[in-house]
Design an enzyme around this catalytic site. Structure first.
Site, short mmCIF file in Angstrom:
data_model
loop_
_atom_site.label_atom_id
_atom_site.label_comp_id
_atom_site.label_asym_id
_atom_site.label_seq_id
_atom_site.Cartn_x
_atom_site.Cartn_y
_atom_site.Cartn_z
N GLU A 55 3.09 -7.18 8.40
CA GLU A 55 3.37 -5.74 8.33
C GLU A 55 4.26 -5.40 7.14
O GLU A 55 4.65 -4.25 6.96
CB GLU A 55 4.02 -5.26 9.62
CG GLU A 55 3.15 -5.42 10.86
CD GLU A 55 1.75 -4.80 10.69
OE1 GLU A 55 1.68 -3.63 10.32
OE2 GLU A 55 0.76 -5.51 10.95
N PRO B 100 0.82 -1.21 0.00
CA PRO B 100 0.00 0.00 0.00
C PRO B 100 0.86 1.27 0.00
O PRO B 100 0.36 2.36 -0.28
CB PRO B 100 -0.81 -0.09 1.29
CG PRO B 100 -0.57 -1.43 1.88
CD PRO B 100 0.59 -2.05 1.20
N ARG C 54 -3.22 -8.54 -20.39
CA ARG C 54 -4.14 -8.20 -21.48
C ARG C 54 -3.64 -7.08 -22.40
O ARG C 54 -4.22 -6.81 -23.44
CB ARG C 54 -5.57 -7.94 -20.97
CG ARG C 54 -5.74 -6.75 -20.10
CD ARG C 54 -7.11 -6.80 -19.42
NE ARG C 54 -8.23 -6.57 -20.32
CZ ARG C 54 -8.52 -5.40 -20.90
NH1 ARG C 54 -7.73 -4.35 -20.71
NH2 ARG C 54 -9.57 -5.27 -21.67
N ASP D 141 -10.71 0.54 -24.43
CA ASP D 141 -10.92 0.46 -22.98
C ASP D 141 -10.97 1.82 -22.32
O ASP D 141 -10.29 2.75 -22.74
CB ASP D 141 -9.72 -0.25 -22.31
CG ASP D 141 -9.79 -1.74 -22.44
OD1 ASP D 141 -10.83 -2.24 -22.88
OD2 ASP D 141 -8.78 -2.38 -22.09
N1 ADE Z 1 -0.87 -5.10 0.12
C1 ADE Z 1 -1.88 -4.81 0.97
N2 ADE Z 1 -2.68 -3.86 0.46
C2 ADE Z 1 -2.18 -3.53 -0.77
C3 ADE Z 1 -2.56 -2.60 -1.77
N3 ADE Z 1 -3.61 -1.80 -1.65
N4 ADE Z 1 -1.80 -2.54 -2.89
C4 ADE Z 1 -0.71 -3.32 -3.02
N5 ADE Z 1 -0.30 -4.21 -2.09
C5 ADE Z 1 -1.02 -4.31 -0.97
#
Ligand code: ADE
Length: 252
Positions: free
Chosen positions: A116, A89, A154, A169
């Protein structure tokens, strides 16, 4: 041909998605190759431990560096040189442009984090790029790895069968897609737009463009700032905005 190596603690996660539909066909046709590598296979201790407590304390566990680095080193022994992506994230936001760019690489490694995350030293010295699939936190990097794999695959010529289909697309064109209709002509009392049955391709193209612009203006106006728009598009947008302002935007 793009070669994907997925490094994960949960190889079973990928079995279903990779054996269905387009991705499975792309594999059979030799357009992509996918290997699922279990990080646990690169542990050397009796209990095959892949995580440990965080230095400094705090919640959760951290993925130990050694098994990941051993797996990566083994991968790097055979060419082509892989581009190593860590799904997190904290990464930069994955989008269509990124998918198009990655589809030109020969070999991608998708490293799935858990708990984590991974030890910072692996991030700093072994990872080429960090990607997030959106501003929310998932239980691990497996779903994001599948998302990236699917979107990249793709974009590879031959994978979709119909070479043209990704060119229309949403996001490939920079704006949202136009609405689609198929038979029956009347469904639950609602007719498909007459223009689509007219056989007049120029009018159909114009209608679709207008619809795509209207949807984008309504749901994703942010996209219009970067989208490649013609003078005609801009005139259409002004017209659409005037219609919205006068409450006349639901006439179609
Ligand atoms: N791991 C946990 N959440 C994630 C996300 N939103 N994007 C990429 N990897 C992740």
């Amino acid at each position: 041909m793009v070669q994907f190596d997925i490094l994960t603690l949960f190889p079973g996660f990928f079995e279903g998605p990779l054996s269905e539909s387009m991705l499975s066909r792309a594999r059979e046709k030799g357009l992509i190759s996918i290997r699922i590598i279990n990080i646990r296979d690169f542990t050397t201790d009796r209990h095959h431990v892949t995580d440990d407590y965080p230095y400094g304390g705090g919640a959760g566990m951290v993925m130990k560096p050694e098994p990941i680095v051993r797996a990566l080193s083994e991968l790097k022994e055979t060419p082509p040189v892989p581009h190593i992506i860590y799904l997190t994230p904290q990464g930069s936001l994955f989008n269509q442009e990124c998918a198009r760019h990655l589809a030109q690489k020969e070999r991608l490694v998708l490293l799935c984090g858990h708990y984590e995350g991974i030890d910072e030293r692996v991030r700093l010295h072994y990872v080429d790029e960090e990607l997030s699939i959106g501003d929310y936190v998932l239980t691990g990097g497996e779903t994001p790895a599948l998302v990236v794999l699917d979107a990249v695959a793709r974009m590879i010529p031959g994978v979709l069968g119909n070479e043209e289909s990704f060119r229309n697309d949403s996001f490939y064109t920079g704006i949202l897609d136009y609405p689609h209709y198929t038979r029956p002509e009347v469904f639950e009392g609602e007719s498909a737009p007459e223009i689509l049955l007219s056989g007049h391709h120029k009018n159909i193209d114009e209608w679709r463009r207008r619809q795509a612009l209207a949807r984008t203006l309504k749901f994703r106006p942010d996209l219009l700032e970067k989208a490649p728009l013609s003078d005609k598009d801009r005139r259409l947008l002004e017209e659409l905005k005037r219609e919205i302002a006068s409450g006349d935007d639901r006439k179609e």
